[in-house]
Design a protein around this motif. Structure first.
Motif, PDB file in Angstrom:
ATOM      1  N   GLU A  78       0.819  -1.207   0.000  1.00 18.82           N
ATOM      2  CA  GLU A  78       0.000   0.000   0.000  1.00 18.82           C
ATOM      3  C   GLU A  78       0.859   1.267   0.000  1.00 18.82           C
ATOM      4  N   THR A  79       1.847   1.323   0.915  1.00 21.13           N
ATOM      5  CA  THR A  79       2.692   2.518   0.950  1.00 21.13           C
ATOM      6  C   THR A  79       3.548   2.601  -0.307  1.00 21.13           C
ATOM      7  N   ALA A  80       3.974   1.440  -0.813  1.00 13.60           N
ATOM      8  CA  ALA A  80       4.778   1.444  -2.042  1.00 13.60           C
ATOM      9  C   ALA A  80       3.974   2.025  -3.194  1.00 13.60           C
ATOM     10  N   THR A  81       2.676   1.700  -3.240  1.00 16.57           N
ATOM     11  CA  THR A  81       1.828   2.228  -4.307  1.00 16.57           C
ATOM     12  C   THR A  81       1.694   3.741  -4.183  1.00 16.57           C
ATOM     13  N   GLY A  82       1.501   4.226  -2.947  1.00 13.88           N
ATOM     14  CA  GLY A  82       1.396   5.671  -2.747  1.00 13.88           C
ATOM     15  C   GLY A  82       2.653   6.380  -3.211  1.00 13.88           C
ATOM     16  N   MET A  83       3.806   5.845  -2.808  1.00 14.83           N
ATOM     17  CA  MET A  83       5.074   6.452  -3.201  1.00 14.83           C
ATOM     18  C   MET A  83       5.235   6.429  -4.707  1.00 14.83           C
ATOM     19  N   SER A  84       4.861   5.308  -5.356  1.00 13.51           N
ATOM     20  CA  SER A  84       5.076   5.251  -6.804  1.00 13.51           C
ATOM     21  C   SER A  84       4.191   6.232  -7.545  1.00 13.51           C
ATOM     22  N   LEU A  85       2.938   6.427  -7.070  1.00 14.52           N
ATOM     23  CA  LEU A  85       2.082   7.422  -7.721  1.00 14.52           C
ATOM     24  C   LEU A  85       2.751   8.790  -7.675  1.00 14.52           C
ATOM     25  N   ALA A  86       3.269   9.143  -6.474  1.00 13.82           N
ATOM     26  CA  ALA A  86       3.916  10.437  -6.333  1.00 13.82           C
ATOM     27  C   ALA A  86       5.130  10.536  -7.258  1.00 13.82           C
ATOM     28  N   VAL A  87       5.920   9.444  -7.368  1.00 11.95           N
ATOM     29  CA  VAL A  87       7.126   9.479  -8.203  1.00 11.95           C
ATOM     30  C   VAL A  87       6.769   9.634  -9.675  1.00 11.95           C
ATOM     31  N   PHE A 147       4.168  10.994 -10.994  1.00  9.74           N
ATOM     32  CA  PHE A 147       3.677  12.344 -11.187  1.00  9.74           C
ATOM     33  C   PHE A 147       4.836  13.348 -11.234  1.00  9.74           C
ATOM     34  N   VAL A 148       5.708  13.303 -10.216  1.00  7.61           N
ATOM     35  CA  VAL A 148       6.796  14.276 -10.148  1.00  7.61           C
ATOM     36  C   VAL A 148       7.780  14.078 -11.298  1.00  7.61           C
ATOM     37  N   MET A 149       8.074  12.812 -11.663  1.00 10.92           N
ATOM     38  CA  MET A 149       9.030  12.597 -12.754  1.00 10.92           C
ATOM     39  C   MET A 149       8.501  13.143 -14.076  1.00 10.92           C
ATOM     40  N   THR A 150       7.193  12.982 -14.328  1.00 10.68           N
ATOM     41  CA  THR A 150       6.613  13.493 -15.572  1.00 10.68           C
ATOM     42  C   THR A 150       6.696  15.014 -15.612  1.00 10.68           C
ATOM     43  N   VAL A 151       6.218  15.657 -14.544  1.00 10.42           N
ATOM     44  CA  VAL A 151       6.200  17.119 -14.543  1.00 10.42           C
ATOM     45  C   VAL A 151       7.629  17.666 -14.537  1.00 10.42           C
ATOM     46  N   ALA A 152       8.518  17.044 -13.749  1.00  7.40           N
ATOM     47  CA  ALA A 152       9.898  17.538 -13.677  1.00  7.40           C
ATOM     48  C   ALA A 152      10.583  17.423 -15.030  1.00  7.40           C
ATOM     49  N   SER A 153      10.317  16.343 -15.779  1.00  5.24           N
ATOM     50  CA  SER A 153      10.931  16.191 -17.102  1.00  5.24           C
ATOM     51  C   SER A 153      10.534  17.345 -18.011  1.00  5.24           C
ATOM     52  N   TYR A 211       4.879  11.285   1.316  1.00  7.35           N
ATOM     53  CA  TYR A 211       5.918  10.833   0.387  1.00  7.35           C
ATOM     54  C   TYR A 211       6.496  11.966  -0.422  1.00  7.35           C
ATOM     55  N   LEU A 212       5.680  13.021  -0.638  1.00  4.72           N
ATOM     56  CA  LEU A 212       6.118  14.070  -1.566  1.00  4.72           C
ATOM     57  C   LEU A 212       7.441  14.720  -1.155  1.00  4.72           C
ATOM     58  N   PRO A 213       7.614  15.167   0.103  1.00  7.15           N
ATOM     59  CA  PRO A 213       8.875  15.834   0.436  1.00  7.15           C
ATOM     60  C   PRO A 213      10.096  14.943   0.227  1.00  7.15           C
ATOM     61  N   LEU A 214       9.904  13.617   0.352  1.00 11.35           N
ATOM     62  CA  LEU A 214      11.036  12.697   0.191  1.00 11.35           C
ATOM     63  C   LEU A 214      11.539  12.645  -1.239  1.00 11.35           C
ATOM     64  N   ILE A 215      10.678  13.083  -2.179  1.00  7.39           N
ATOM     65  CA  ILE A 215      11.010  12.863  -3.586  1.00  7.39           C
ATOM     66  C   ILE A 215      12.132  13.765  -4.065  1.00  7.39           C
ATOM     67  N   THR A 216      12.320  14.926  -3.412  1.00  2.94           N
ATOM     68  CA  THR A 216      13.381  15.834  -3.851  1.00  2.94           C
ATOM     69  C   THR A 216      14.724  15.106  -3.904  1.00  2.94           C
ATOM     70  N   ALA A 257       7.394   7.229 -18.297  1.00  2.35           N
ATOM     71  CA  ALA A 257       7.759   5.822 -18.463  1.00  2.35           C
ATOM     72  C   ALA A 257       8.770   5.400 -17.399  1.00  2.35           C
ATOM     73  N   GLY A 258       9.740   6.290 -17.135  1.00  2.00           N
ATOM     74  CA  GLY A 258      10.722   5.989 -16.096  1.00  2.00           C
ATOM     75  C   GLY A 258      10.049   5.804 -14.747  1.00  2.00           C
ATOM     76  N   GLY A 259       9.089   6.684 -14.450  1.00  2.00           N
ATOM     77  CA  GLY A 259       8.357   6.590 -13.193  1.00  2.00           C
ATOM     78  C   GLY A 259       7.554   5.303 -13.109  1.00  2.00           C
ATOM     79  N   LEU A 260       6.912   4.932 -14.237  1.00  2.00           N
ATOM     80  CA  LEU A 260       6.105   3.709 -14.241  1.00  2.00           C
ATOM     81  C   LEU A 260       6.991   2.484 -14.035  1.00  2.00           C
ATOM     82  N   GLY A 261       8.157   2.491 -14.662  1.00  2.00           N
ATOM     83  CA  GLY A 261       9.085   1.369 -14.493  1.00  2.00           C
ATOM     84  C   GLY A 261       9.528   1.246 -13.046  1.00  2.00           C
ATOM     85  N   TRP A 262       9.821   2.395 -12.436  1.00  2.80           N
ATOM     86  CA  TRP A 262      10.237   2.401 -11.024  1.00  2.80           C
ATOM     87  C   TRP A 262       9.098   1.885 -10.153  1.00  2.80           C
TER      88      TRP A 262
END
Lengths: 209, 198
Positions: free
Chosen positions: B36-45, B47-53, B106-111, B139-144
């Motif tokens: 469950e927590t892994a899923t939450g973290m991956s959603l955040a990742v 999202f952030v990887m797409t927008v950051a790219s 999870y969001l603050p950890l992503i930086t 795609a990178g985020g989805l793979g992660w």
């Protein structure tokens, strides 16, 4: 904390890789050859010492609400210095380390030391802490790569930038190239970490604590 | 279109960010105790990887390149990512409290997740366009995400297994990651361009 304890702390007692388990990505990705490990370790050491010094000097000026962005800018500046210097003088090493040179900026060891040590201690102790942590990181990288390099390639201590081809221990066709893949990195590091835990546990049992 | 498919497959599977490029290991080991927590973290990742790219592409092409300041890439990218994560956190908190409750911690950890800065630099080195960069980030985020969710499921089962005391925690997690990486090794050498008929 005296400067000497700050220095030795990072090498064994709080070794960033084997005890704190921080900064895993470069550890696994870069430990393919001892020369890579030394290059990466020294680059990170330079960044650690520089950022620890500057952050320690500025620790009374930086407001605590925005300290993390301030730390990151200081760290990123030193990473840029390392990146450009390495590209100019050690181009082959820079090529091999690739994206992991700019990524020193997000290496948790550096931000963790800024937050946990340099922002609370004077410049002298902070430099020693940076040196100790950096050397601890370098030694850990060497320990992993000294296993992976010969198993994966049959060669030890190859350093293309210095024109040194390394010592061939056995012919290349007997080398297990999977050890140089991420697979080998994760498993070698996992087993080494288990070994360090085992030694620490034996030592603690003997002292009865 | 086919070019985008090639980027999607190669970033998500062949060059999986976690298991092949080895980016984002700390959160991968740290936040994978439960699916469950892994899923939450991956959603955040994702999202952030797409927008950051997309944002770092704009910064590179409209600010750094015209001003001839490419040497400021690392400094500006990491600042943009840190600011972006803060901004996303604030927007989500205002607009969708339920999503904020799911992703908030999870969001603050992503930086400091190196996959985010990593994908920005990889996009730059590969000379992608704006759209290609965004697809590559997603795609990178989805793979992660695929890697961490699989890994969390393994770890949930592993808690019941009798692991030697010295190997408990990080060591066994790393060895397990190695075995997972071995499975993904099967994708290496997979010719994505031929697969999509390019």
């Amino acid at each position: 904390m005296s400067p000497l304890t700050a220095f030795t702390n990072g090498i064994y007692k709080e070794n960033p890789i084997f005890r704190l388990v921080l900064g895993l990505c470069p550890t696994i990705a870069v430990s393919l050859a001892v020369s890579n490990g030394i290059g990466m370790g020294l680059a990170a050491t330079f960044v650690l010492v520089g950022s620890n010094l500057i952050i320690s000097l500025l620790r009374k000026l930086i407001p605590s609400e925005i300290r993390i962005p301030c730390f990151i800018v200081v760290i990123a500046t030193f990473v840029t210095i390392v990146d450009l210097t390495m590209e100019a003088y050690l181009p082959q090493l820079h090529q091999v380390l690739g994206v992991f040179v700019p990524l020193i900026v997000v290496n948790c060891i550096i931000l963790a030391r800024a937050e946990a040590f340099a922002s609370k201690n004077g410049p002298g102790a902070s430099i020693m802490d940076g040196l100790g942590m950096g050397l601890g990181f370098t030694l850990a990288l060497c320990a992993i790569s000294i296993i992976r390099e010969p198993l994966g390639t049959g060669i030890l201590f190859a350093a293309p930038d210095l024109g040194f081809e390394g010592i061939r221990l056995f012919p290349a066709e007997y080398a297990a190239s999977v050890v140089t893949q991420p697979v080998g990195g994760f498993i070698t590091f996992g087993l080494l970490l288990g070994l360090v835990n085992l030694i620490t546990m034996k030592k603690n049992d003997k002292h009865g604590c | 279109m086919r070019q985008l498919l090639v980027i999607l497959f190669s970033q998500a599977l062949v060059n999986n960010f976690m298991l092949s490029r080895i980016l984002g290991t700390c959160p991968f080991i740290g936040v994978s105790q439960q699916v469950e927590t892994a899923t939450g973290m991956s959603l955040a990742v994702v999202f952030v990887m797409t927008v950051a790219s997309a944002i770092t592409w704009l910064v590179q092409n409209f600010i750094l390149n015209p001003l001839n300041m490419a040497y400021l890439q690392t400094v500006s990218f990491i600042l943009v990512i840190a600011a972006l994560v803060q901004l996303i956190e604030m927007v989500i908190r205002k607009s969708s409290p339920s999503l904020y409750r799911a992703l908030g911690i999870y969001l603050p950890l992503i930086t400091t997740n190196c996959a985010v800065l990593g994908v920005a630099i990889i996009n730059y080195q590969a000379n992608y366009t704006l759209l290609e960069s965004a697809v590559s980030g997603a795609a990178g985020g989805l793979g992660w995400a695929l890697a961490i969710i699989l890994f969390a499921a393994i770890r949930e089962r592993q808690r019941l297994a009798p692991v030697p005391r010295a190997m408990q925690g990080f060591p066994i997690a790393l060895v397990t990651t190695g075995l997972l990486a071995m499975a993904f090794l099967g994708f290496s050498g997979f010719d994505v361009a031929r697969f999509v008929g390019l």
